[in-house]
Design an enzyme around this catalytic site. Structure first.
Site, short mmCIF file in Angstrom:
data_model
loop_
_atom_site.label_atom_id
_atom_site.label_comp_id
_atom_site.label_asym_id
_atom_site.label_seq_id
_atom_site.Cartn_x
_atom_site.Cartn_y
_atom_site.Cartn_z
CG ASP A 67 8.15 -5.89 1.75
OD1 ASP A 67 8.74 -6.64 0.96
OD2 ASP A 67 7.89 -6.21 2.92
CD GLU A 68 7.56 1.59 0.80
OE1 GLU A 68 6.96 2.00 -0.21
OE2 GLU A 68 7.16 1.78 1.96
#
Length: 285
Positions: A229-230
């Site tokens: 999720d980066e």
């Protein structure tokens, strides 16, 4: 009988300097190109220049333009890509047991709202094989467990490459991809996360949001990277929430936001409107 002049989309980035727009316009003019749409951005923080140009050109073949652009771009240190505008982007969709994003993408595709060509659907569950069949899309059921993850991902990648997929969409595919698969799909895999990143990463973000009593819930479409999720963010949106909302209320309301955010990200990517800028993106809407 009328013939349509071939149209192309040119994306480029390079160190900023004076005269780039003039040089690009001149290059296209000399080759009989007619600019139909153009957008540009210079990032003062990084010193990089970004540009997207859609142009029509019948005097030179796509192969000839690519060769000439490579020579032209070398003088500016350009990273550039040329795409035929009329070609829909070959796409493979991954999904688990939440089908709202998948259903929305398939409907928009068949309605002519997305410039994609859905070649296959891959799932670790069988829930949506009938939905896939209703759109005449091949459905591949590949169960994933801790013991079979490597073999399953190898099969997924085999299907993706066999279909020539330029885009892979994780439409609520609730599995963490391995570092190797993330690297293989770098720059062409989009995930929808049911939260307004960077808040509430990982699993069950609606539960996290409810626990914190948030007044806004959101969704984030981003490129997939090995860091969970980066990845570079393409699009985000939010919906209102209040103290009376249950987790189920937030989840139901969030589904609409997720579908819309993912559809916009897929649309912009398939129209070659998204350029990577380090861990950020430039989106020419």
């Amino acid at each position: 009988m009328t013939t349509t002049t071939p149209a192309y989309i040119l994306n480029l980035s390079c160190p900023d300097r004076t005269g780039i727009v003039h040089a690009v316009s001149g290059f296209l003019l000399e080759r009989g190109g007619n600019i139909e749409e153009a957008a540009q951005y210079n990032d003062h923080d990084t010193g990089l220049f970004f540009m997207r140009v859609r142009f029509a050109c019948s005097d030179h073949s796509e192969a000839a333009l690519r060769e000439q652009l490579a020579t032209f771009g070398a003088g500016f240190g350009m990273n550039l890509q040329l795409h035929a505008a009329a070609e829909p982007m070959k796409t493979v969709i991954l999904v688990s047991k939440e089908g709202h994003c998948l259903n929305d993408l398939l409907f928009r595709w068949k309605s002519g709202l997305l410039a994609i060509d859905v070649r296959a659907i891959i799932s670790n569950h069988r829930d949506f094989y009938q939905l896939a069949a209703s759109y005449n899309v091949p459905f591949h059921h590949i169960p994933v467990t801790a013991a079979t993850k490597a073999q399953g991902e190898a099969r997924q990648l085999e299907i993706i490459e066999a279909e020539g997929a330029e885009l892979v969409v994780l439409a609520r595919y609730m599995q963490i991809l391995s570092n190797d698969l993330c690297k293989s799909l770098a720059g062409r895999a989009i995930n929808i996360h049911h939260s307004f990143l960077p808040s509430f990463k990982g699993a069950k973000p609606y539960y996290q949001a409810h626990d914190r009593g948030v007044k806004l819930i959101g969704a984030t479409a981003h490129y997939v990277t090995a860091d969970l999720d980066e990845g570079p963010i393409i699009e985000q949106d939010v919906a209102r929430a209040d103290h009376t909302d249950t987790v189920e209320d937030l989840t139901a309301r969030g589904r609409d936001t997720e579908s819309q955010v993912l559809a916009r990200a897929v649309k912009w990517h398939s129209e070659h409107r998204v350029l990577l800028n380090g861990h950020r993106t430039v989106v020419f809407r």
